[in-house]
Design a protein around this motif. Structure first.
Motif, PDB file in Angstrom:
ATOM      1  N   LEU A 282      86.795  10.283  52.281  1.00 30.10           N
ATOM      2  CA  LEU A 282      88.195   9.875  52.179  1.00 30.10           C
ATOM      3  C   LEU A 282      88.777   9.500  53.536  1.00 30.10           C
ATOM      4  CD1 LEU A 282      89.593  12.349  49.503  1.00 30.10           C
ATOM      5  CD2 LEU A 282      89.060   9.934  49.249  1.00 30.10           C
ATOM      6  N   ILE A 283      88.309  10.150  54.599  1.00 23.87           N
ATOM      7  CA  ILE A 283      88.747   9.772  55.941  1.00 23.87           C
ATOM      8  C   ILE A 283      88.257   8.361  56.272  1.00 23.87           C
ATOM      9  CG2 ILE A 283      88.489  10.259  58.403  1.00 23.87           C
ATOM     10  CD1 ILE A 283      90.385  12.154  56.957  1.00 23.87           C
ATOM     11  N   VAL A 284      86.989   8.091  56.012  1.00 22.45           N
ATOM     12  CA  VAL A 284      86.447   6.746  56.258  1.00 22.45           C
ATOM     13  C   VAL A 284      87.185   5.720  55.416  1.00 22.45           C
ATOM     14  CG1 VAL A 284      84.400   5.261  55.992  1.00 22.45           C
ATOM     15  CG2 VAL A 284      84.163   7.572  56.946  1.00 22.45           C
ATOM     16  N   LEU A 285      87.444   6.058  54.150  1.00 20.64           N
ATOM     17  CA  LEU A 285      88.138   5.130  53.252  1.00 20.64           C
ATOM     18  C   LEU A 285      89.538   4.809  53.779  1.00 20.64           C
ATOM     19  CD1 LEU A 285      88.016   3.606  50.539  1.00 20.64           C
ATOM     20  CD2 LEU A 285      88.963   5.650  49.457  1.00 20.64           C
ATOM     21  N   SER A 286      90.199   5.789  54.350  1.00 21.35           N
ATOM     22  CA  SER A 286      91.570   5.570  54.824  1.00 21.35           C
ATOM     23  C   SER A 286      91.630   4.607  56.008  1.00 21.35           C
ATOM     24  CB  SER A 286      92.213   6.911  55.211  1.00 21.35           C
ATOM     25  OG  SER A 286      91.655   7.435  56.407  1.00 21.35           O
ATOM     26  N   TYR A 287      90.490   4.411  56.694  1.00 22.46           N
ATOM     27  CA  TYR A 287      90.432   3.479  57.820  1.00 22.46           C
ATOM     28  C   TYR A 287      89.670   2.198  57.468  1.00 22.46           C
ATOM     29  CZ  TYR A 287      92.186   7.185  60.867  1.00 22.46           C
ATOM     30  OH  TYR A 287      92.964   8.160  61.447  1.00 22.46           O
ATOM     31  N   THR A 288      89.329   2.039  56.199  1.00 20.27           N
ATOM     32  CA  THR A 288      88.507   0.909  55.777  1.00 20.27           C
ATOM     33  C   THR A 288      89.276  -0.405  55.854  1.00 20.27           C
ATOM     34  OG1 THR A 288      87.038   2.181  54.339  1.00 20.27           O
ATOM     35  CG2 THR A 288      87.331  -0.136  53.790  1.00 20.27           C
ATOM     36  N   THR A 289      88.640  -1.387  56.473  1.00 20.54           N
ATOM     37  CA  THR A 289      89.212  -2.740  56.538  1.00 20.54           C
ATOM     38  C   THR A 289      88.197  -3.806  56.130  1.00 20.54           C
ATOM     39  OG1 THR A 289      88.623  -2.895  58.893  1.00 20.54           O
ATOM     40  CG2 THR A 289      90.857  -2.131  58.357  1.00 20.54           C
ATOM     41  N   ASN A 290      86.947  -3.403  55.860  1.00 25.17           N
ATOM     42  CA  ASN A 290      85.911  -4.368  55.488  1.00 25.17           C
ATOM     43  C   ASN A 290      84.940  -3.713  54.517  1.00 25.17           C
ATOM     44  OD1 ASN A 290      83.754  -2.974  57.118  1.00 25.17           O
ATOM     45  ND2 ASN A 290      85.113  -3.590  58.799  1.00 25.17           N
ATOM     46  N   ASN A 291      84.056  -4.533  53.940  1.00 20.64           N
ATOM     47  CA  ASN A 291      83.121  -4.031  52.926  1.00 20.64           C
ATOM     48  C   ASN A 291      82.103  -3.058  53.506  1.00 20.64           C
ATOM     49  OD1 ASN A 291      84.238  -5.443  50.746  1.00 20.64           O
ATOM     50  ND2 ASN A 291      83.113  -7.297  51.257  1.00 20.64           N
ATOM     51  N   GLY A 292      81.799  -3.184  54.802  1.00 20.41           N
ATOM     52  CA  GLY A 292      80.835  -2.276  55.425  1.00 20.41           C
ATOM     53  C   GLY A 292      81.316  -0.836  55.403  1.00 20.41           C
ATOM     54  N   SER A 293      82.545  -0.622  55.853  1.00 18.80           N
ATOM     55  CA  SER A 293      83.082   0.740  55.858  1.00 18.80           C
ATOM     56  C   SER A 293      83.364   1.221  54.435  1.00 18.80           C
ATOM     57  CB  SER A 293      84.355   0.809  56.709  1.00 18.80           C
ATOM     58  OG  SER A 293      85.304  -0.151  56.304  1.00 18.80           O
TER      59      SER A 293
END
Length: 384
Positions: A282-293
């Protein structure tokens, strides 16, 4: 027949039937609110689509858990599946909003009967020494169905029509009914039952801790199913479906390993590790801006949340006697419903004045709470 074998014909038939039931049910979830809007429903009535369904499921499960203590399971499973089939076919014929919501209440009741009975039959069919591994495999029929079906429902609805979606769901129920008679259901050993008391039966007191963990864990899942599509639109992520797909693949591929880990080492270490991965997802998702993340978040969520839930269900069943396995399963499933419903309601209010990035970061703390609670339980049991 090897008594330690998990993949018996009966287990496989039950798995297939449960998978078909979940696909048929879950593919309706993202569409029914939109259909109700087409009937000129107001926002409160749209919100009731999920609420009344959850009420129906939660109310019936204590009765079913009590009934399953000394009654044969298969006939009840078949009857519940037929009820789901009939109810599904009625949706297109209801133009009155309140009748529609009444049908949702009845649908929730049938769903509560079906899911509780099928889970109890699965527990019956798995060797007790391999319960963690076996329930891990069986839960694939629910998690993969729940993850894949919404996208399938949206595709059918947009490509064809609401009626086509309904009949597709009904067809899956028909296939599930056809498969169920091939399941061998054990005849429960007769036990002396305590008188039924609803307030006590609404959850099995011996598994209150596992029920609490289930509610806390599903807060993260509730945030995902409520806000992920909207979050993808805000961030310009055109392949948001990849999160659901990768999540399903990862959780499925890990089941053989995580189930064996549970059976060998108990529930504590695997749940702590999995909850930590859920927090990171959920932490990674909250900073996601592209398909990689997005893919990294999906992998972490599949390994985290996708592992915790079957472990919690297995732990719940292990805490009670065989006679109470139905009641324990009812408690677990109701806790799941409460967690998701509470998450959608509370986070929906918070989203009015909080960004979705903040929502995901806030909900990630629920996984850390699970880590803390499970670690304290481990220390307590170690010192006993």
């Amino acid at each position: 027949m090897n008594k330690q074998q998990i993949f018996t014909p009966s287990f496989l038939f039950l798995f297939i039937s449960n998978f078909l039931i979940f696909i048929g049910f879950e593919m309706l979830l993202p569409i029914l609110p939109a259909y109700l809007v087409s009937l000129n429903a107001n926002p409160m009535q749209v919100g009731l689509v999920t609420t009344v369904f959850t009420i129906g499921a939660i109310i019936i499960r204590p009765f079913i858990g009590y009934y399953l203590i000394d009654h044969q399971r298969k006939n009840l499973a078949i009857g519940a599946c037929i009820s789901l089939l009939i109810i599904t076919t009625l949706y297109p014929f209801l133009n009155n909003i309140w009748l529609f919501l009444l049908l949702r209440l009845v649908h929730g009741t049938a769903w509560g009967v079906s899911t509780t009975t099928n889970s109890t039959m699965a527990v019956d069919s798995i060797p007790k020494a391999k319960l963690g591994e076996g329930m891990g495999y069986f839960s694939i029929s629910t998690t993969v169905g729940a993850i894949v079906a919404p996208s399938l429902g949206i595709l059918i609805y947009h490509s064809f029509s609401f009626h086509t979606l309904i009949w597709s769901s009904a067809l899956l129920c028909v296939l599930a009914v056809i498969v169920l008679p091939f399941v061998q259901s054990v005849i429960p050993i007769q036990h002396e039952k305590q008188p039924f008391r609803f307030m006590e039966a609404i959850f099995e007191k011996d598994v209150w801790f596992q029920a609490l963990l289930t509610i806390v864990t599903t807060l993260g899942f509730g945030a995902i199913i409520t806000f992920l599509v909207l979050y993808g639109e805000q961030k310009g992520l055109n392949h948001i479906f990849l999160f659901f797909l990768i999540n399903a693949i990862v959780s499925t591929l890990l089941r053989p390993f995580t189930g064996k880990w549970f059976d060998r080492n108990g529930p504590w270490s695997i749940i702590i590790v999995s909850a930590t991965l859920g927090f990171l997802s959920l932490i990674v998702l909250s900073y996601t801006t592209n398909n990689g993340s997005l893919l990294i978040a999906a992998i972490l969520f599949g390994a985290g949340y996708g592992t915790i839930m079957p472990c919690l269900q297995t732990w719940t069943v292990q805490k009670v006697s065989e006679a109470k396995s139905g009641a324990a399963n009812a408690t677990f499933l109701s806790s799941f419903d409460v967690g998701v419903g509470m998450s959608a309601f509370v986070l929906g209010i918070l989203a009015e004045w909080m960004s979705l990035e903040t929502i995901f970061r806030l909900v990630s703390l629920s996984f850390l709470l699970v880590v803390l609670l499970v670690y304290r339980d481990y220390k307590r049991n170690k010192n006993m």
